[in-house]
Motif scaffolding. Structure first.
Motif, mmCIF file in Angstrom:
data_model
loop_
_atom_site.group_PDB
_atom_site.id
_atom_site.type_symbol
_atom_site.label_atom_id
_atom_site.label_comp_id
_atom_site.label_asym_id
_atom_site.label_seq_id
_atom_site.Cartn_x
_atom_site.Cartn_y
_atom_site.Cartn_z
ATOM 1 N N GLU A 76 5.246 9.367 17.963
ATOM 2 C CA GLU A 76 5.981 8.101 17.895
ATOM 3 C C GLU A 76 5.156 7.033 17.187
ATOM 4 O OE1 GLU A 76 9.108 7.324 18.343
ATOM 5 O OE2 GLU A 76 9.333 9.477 18.724
ATOM 6 N N ILE A 77 3.849 7.026 17.467
ATOM 7 C CA ILE A 77 2.985 6.041 16.821
ATOM 8 C C ILE A 77 2.970 6.259 15.309
ATOM 9 C CG2 ILE A 77 0.565 5.368 16.533
ATOM 10 C CD1 ILE A 77 0.227 5.900 19.579
ATOM 11 N N GLN A 78 2.807 7.507 14.910
ATOM 12 C CA GLN A 78 2.744 7.782 13.470
ATOM 13 C C GLN A 78 4.090 7.514 12.796
ATOM 14 O OE1 GLN A 78 0.486 10.769 11.758
ATOM 15 N NE2 GLN A 78 -0.884 11.081 13.488
ATOM 16 N N LYS A 79 5.142 7.797 13.504
ATOM 17 C CA LYS A 79 6.471 7.549 12.951
ATOM 18 C C LYS A 79 6.674 6.051 12.722
ATOM 19 C CE LYS A 79 11.345 8.491 13.819
ATOM 20 N NZ LYS A 79 12.319 8.910 14.819
ATOM 21 N N ARG A 80 6.290 5.286 13.737
ATOM 22 C CA ARG A 80 6.476 3.832 13.633
ATOM 23 C C ARG A 80 5.632 3.260 12.491
ATOM 24 N NH1 ARG A 80 5.141 2.726 18.678
ATOM 25 N NH2 ARG A 80 3.169 1.716 18.141
ATOM 26 N N MET A 352 -3.921 2.820 9.058
ATOM 27 C CA MET A 352 -2.550 2.334 8.863
ATOM 28 C C MET A 352 -2.201 1.167 9.779
ATOM 29 S SD MET A 352 -0.449 5.884 8.288
ATOM 30 C CE MET A 352 1.182 5.203 7.964
ATOM 31 N N ASP A 353 -2.585 1.266 11.043
ATOM 32 C CA ASP A 353 -2.206 0.197 11.977
ATOM 33 C C ASP A 353 -2.885 -1.126 11.608
ATOM 34 O OD1 ASP A 353 -4.663 1.276 12.598
ATOM 35 O OD2 ASP A 353 -4.281 1.495 14.735
ATOM 36 N N ALA A 354 -4.185 -1.050 11.303
ATOM 37 C CA ALA A 354 -4.907 -2.275 10.952
ATOM 38 C C ALA A 354 -4.393 -2.850 9.634
ATOM 39 C CB ALA A 354 -6.398 -1.992 10.855
ATOM 40 N N ALA A 355 -4.057 -1.970 8.699
ATOM 41 C CA ALA A 355 -3.576 -2.424 7.394
ATOM 42 C C ALA A 355 -2.326 -3.284 7.555
ATOM 43 C CB ALA A 355 -3.292 -1.223 6.485
ATOM 44 N N LEU A 356 -1.376 -2.781 8.356
ATOM 45 C CA LEU A 356 -0.128 -3.516 8.528
ATOM 46 C C LEU A 356 -0.326 -4.788 9.345
ATOM 47 C CD1 LEU A 356 2.459 -0.668 9.142
ATOM 48 C CD2 LEU A 356 2.060 -1.997 7.061
ATOM 49 N N GLU A 357 -1.355 -4.773 10.148
ATOM 50 C CA GLU A 357 -1.661 -5.951 10.947
ATOM 51 C C GLU A 357 -2.075 -7.115 10.046
ATOM 52 O OE1 GLU A 357 -5.163 -6.190 13.884
ATOM 53 O OE2 GLU A 357 -3.888 -4.492 14.531
ATOM 54 N N ILE A 358 -2.810 -6.820 8.992
ATOM 55 C CA ILE A 358 -3.351 -7.924 8.195
ATOM 56 C C ILE A 358 -2.507 -8.277 6.971
ATOM 57 C CG2 ILE A 358 -5.702 -7.533 8.992
ATOM 58 C CD1 ILE A 358 -6.387 -6.247 6.383
ATOM 59 N N LEU A 359 -1.745 -7.333 6.437
ATOM 60 C CA LEU A 359 -0.928 -7.643 5.261
ATOM 61 C C LEU A 359 0.339 -6.777 5.243
ATOM 62 C CD1 LEU A 359 -3.641 -7.790 2.445
ATOM 63 C CD2 LEU A 359 -2.294 -9.726 3.279
ATOM 64 N N PRO A 360 1.387 -7.283 4.580
ATOM 65 C CA PRO A 360 2.624 -6.493 4.492
ATOM 66 C C PRO A 360 2.416 -5.196 3.697
ATOM 67 C CG PRO A 360 3.031 -8.784 3.910
ATOM 68 C CD PRO A 360 1.546 -8.616 3.992
ATOM 69 N N ALA A 361 3.285 -4.226 3.956
ATOM 70 C CA ALA A 361 3.146 -2.896 3.375
ATOM 71 C C ALA A 361 3.087 -2.907 1.844
ATOM 72 C CB ALA A 361 4.303 -2.017 3.835
ATOM 73 N N ASP A 362 3.892 -3.789 1.227
ATOM 74 C CA ASP A 362 3.975 -3.746 -0.234
ATOM 75 C C ASP A 362 2.645 -4.016 -0.920
ATOM 76 O OD1 ASP A 362 6.598 -3.082 -0.114
ATOM 77 O OD2 ASP A 362 7.369 -5.044 -0.678
ATOM 78 N N TYR A 363 1.829 -4.868 -0.310
ATOM 79 C CA TYR A 363 0.513 -5.122 -0.903
ATOM 80 C C TYR A 363 -0.245 -3.816 -1.017
ATOM 81 C CZ TYR A 363 1.004 -10.150 0.243
ATOM 82 O OH TYR A 363 1.407 -11.450 0.344
ATOM 83 N N TRP A 364 -0.237 -3.027 0.052
ATOM 84 C CA TRP A 364 -0.959 -1.747 0.082
ATOM 85 C C TRP A 364 -0.325 -0.730 -0.845
ATOM 86 C CZ3 TRP A 364 -5.405 -2.489 2.272
ATOM 87 C CH2 TRP A 364 -5.516 -3.434 3.312
#
Length: 568
Positions: A76-80, A352-364
RNA sequence: GGCAGCGUAGCUCAGUGGUAGAGCAGGGGAAUCAUAAUCCCUUGGUCGGGGGUUCAAAUCCCUCCGCUGCUACCA
């Protein structure tokens, strides 16, 4: 209509994946899937968590959970997180599913019937303290060659020699440290890969021109070095059980090795997808004449290439059934973090979790694909990341959208102007874009993601060049019709930019599209005629100015993130 | 050790036989619609070292140096 089947290497269940895992498998697969859907092709994109094996059992043990519970939670975590990154999976399944269990057992039965499996007795290390068999790497001891005291049972890290755990002097369990271990004979199924060398080579040779040197060289190396038969069962609890009707039940209580059942889950996930709704036919994507017209593309990091060019194909060939082999295998190198590896244990790099915490997905998404490790390993640094995001996304694209929309509101009541006609500048930009879009489309079709993003950027630059030349802010003073035509063109440019950017930056693309007019679920690829694509907005259409699309990354943030994520 | 890849401008990289390229950074200019964002011009490289093949080599061959990965039970 073309049919495209896309799979990305299955992320292992054990923990959140880092950016390097993403960029080599799930992310490019998603970009490609979106692109194919945008073109209007019938596309099926499936992925799943790879859940079996010793690491999963140990991670569950450490978390104090039943392994099934652990896997369900981690799934579930990876899916989210995958959804957070915008992955447009048609299905995100689990290798522990009923569907995969059935398929894996069926493949094994077929292989057994066809004589491609045989039972061999192997010597396995059993730990009394841990009450389990230990995989080679979980046995440590003194290296018989160099005397290194913490050599692993598969290989000595000190002298790099390949070892057998029975070679080790004073062996002990890496889990408990206990020396109460014994070597037990254990029967296992071996897949006779050696019988398939010529068929594999033939198959690989048919792709000598359309697979990358990376994939071909890895595949051929394995064949050239003499393909060995491979044990496909393990003495574990957690996995697909070996059916009793294979080998007269000699393997009762054992499970298939994770690398046997994991790729089968590509098919299993398709089956799960079909079971989740009526009117879906999973086998039409995979089997026999119904799947003849399907083009099957796999994405993976280079570590996974052997399993997709040798292991899985042997499973399929050995079944002697018309399952689909990959048409294209796109392999990636590694993404490094400041020249070193991403490391979970050392807390080094971005997950992945930290990445989304600091910036929106599109930046990555944009940065990672623009710097995908296609030809060689590539390197992540915060400085580079910030400069690419700030320049390409904020300045070149974001500011373009913002400047023309704001001007439209300041001077044309926020509506697509109907005055004026297109002249030389408008025809010139349409002509340039038709060349660039054609290139861009070809690069995406060829899965050359670095080149594709460079071309996408060049398309945005062409918009800025045009606007500077057309200078509606100058003409508005004495020739309103001319300024109106320029603004109309500018808005049309914004509109098609949203379309072409959608595979890479789906969220921003949708916001841009919605600023002009509501977007469809799948944003379509504008077809060939650029003159028409750039003249399609209805005069009088009300447009809006979205919030700032991409905010810039400042030096303070770079410093903070370097400290937090372990960059030097 | 074996195998593979890489080494091109300050940085990130493209270019695989025909007069060295892009983006960023640096320098100069234009514009003032815009997130001080954009656009134009421009500085900058004996293409890791050496040797060879060729009319011609970043590109093909040999050799040396350096970096990285893989090496089959970590996925």
């Amino acid at each position: 209509m073309r049919r495209i089947l896309i799979t990305s290497a299955l992320p292992y269940i054990n923990g959140v994946k880092h950016l390097g895992n993403l960029v080599g498998s799930m992310l490019p697969a998603d970009v490609y899937a979106r692109f194919q859907r945008s073109l209007g092709h019938d596309t099926l994109f499936v992925c799943a968590t790879d859940e079996h094996g010793t690491p999963a059992e140990l991670a569950a043990l450490e978390a104090g959970q039943e392994v099934a519970t652990y896997c369900a939670e981690q799934h579930e975590i990876q899916k989210r997180l995958g959804e957070g990154f915008g992955f447009s999976w048609d299905w995100f399944g689990r290798s522990s599913s009923e569907e995969n269990r059935t398929l894996t057992q069926e493949f094994a039965r077929a292989l057994w019937r066809n004589g491609y499996l045989e039972v061999r007795t192997t010597r396995q290390v059993y730990s009394h303290a841990d009450k389990r068999f230990l995989p080679d790497r979980y046995v440590i001891g003194t290296c018989p060659h160099c005397g290194y005291e913490r050599a692993r049972g598969d290989q000595c890290e000190n002298c790099t020699r390949v070892l057998d755990p029975t070679d080790l002097i004073s062996p002990r369990s890496a889990l408990s440290g206990s020396a109460e271990i014994e070597i037990r004979d254990s029967a296992h199924l071996f897949l006779r890969q050696s019988a398939f060398v010529s068929r594999l080579r033939e198959w690989i040779d048919t792709h000598a021109l359309d697979w990358s040197p990376l994939v071909l060289s890895i595949a051929r190396k394995w064949l050239d070095e003499g393909l060995q038969d491979r044990g496909i069962t393990r003495d574990l609890q957690w996995g697909v059980p070996v059916p009793e009707d294979i080998a007269e039940g000699k393997l009762s209580g054992k499970v298939f090795y994770v690398w046997f059942d994991a790729p089968i889950e590509y098919i299993g996930a398709t089956h799960e997808w079909a079971n989740a709704s009526s009117n879906r036919r999973w086998k039409d994507w995979w089997f026999g004449a119904a799947a003849q017209d399907v083009r099957y593309v796999q994405f993976m990091g280079k570590d996974n290439v052997p399993f997709h060019t040798v292991g899985f194909p042997v499973t399929i060939m050995g079944s002697e059934q018309p399952w689909k082999l990959a048409d294209q295998i796109k392999g990636f190198n590694w993404l490094n973090y400041y020249g070193g590896k991403f490391s979970t244990s050392a807390k080094r790099g971005v997950f992945m979790d930290a990445a989304l915490e600091i910036l929106p997905a599109d930046y990555w998404r944009y940065y990672l694909m623009a710097n995908a490790p296609e030809g060689a390993d590539s390197n992540f640094t915060w400085e580079h990341f910030a400069s690419v995001v700030n320049k390409d996304l904020a300045d070149v694209l974001g500011n373009f959208v913002n400047r023309i929309l704001k001007f439209t509101h300041a001077r044309f009541d926020g509506r697509v102007p109907d005055e004026g006609v297109y002249g030389a500048d408008e025809h010139a930009v349409a002509e340039e874009l038709s060349v660039r879009v054609n290139q861009y489309t070809n690069y995406l079709e060829a899965m050359e993601f670095r080149k594709a993003t460079a071309e996408l950027r060049a398309i945005w630059v062409a918009g800025n060049e045009y606007l500077t030349k057309a200078a509606p802010w100058t003409h508005i003073k004495h020739d309103r019709a001319r300024a109106a035509a320029a603004v109309r063109m500018g808005l049309n440019l914004v509109h098609i930019f949203a379309h072409y950017a959608w595979p890479f930056i789906p969220n921003a693309a949708r916001i841009i599209h919605n600023a002009i007019q509501p977007s469809p679920e799948v944003i379509p690829w504008p077809d060939g005629d650029m003159g028409q694509a750039l003249n399609q907005l209805e005069p009088g259409l009300k447009v809006t100015v979205p919030e700032v699309l991409f905010s810039k990354i400042g030096d303070e943030q770079i410093e903070a993130w370097k400290a937090r994520f372990g960059g030097e």
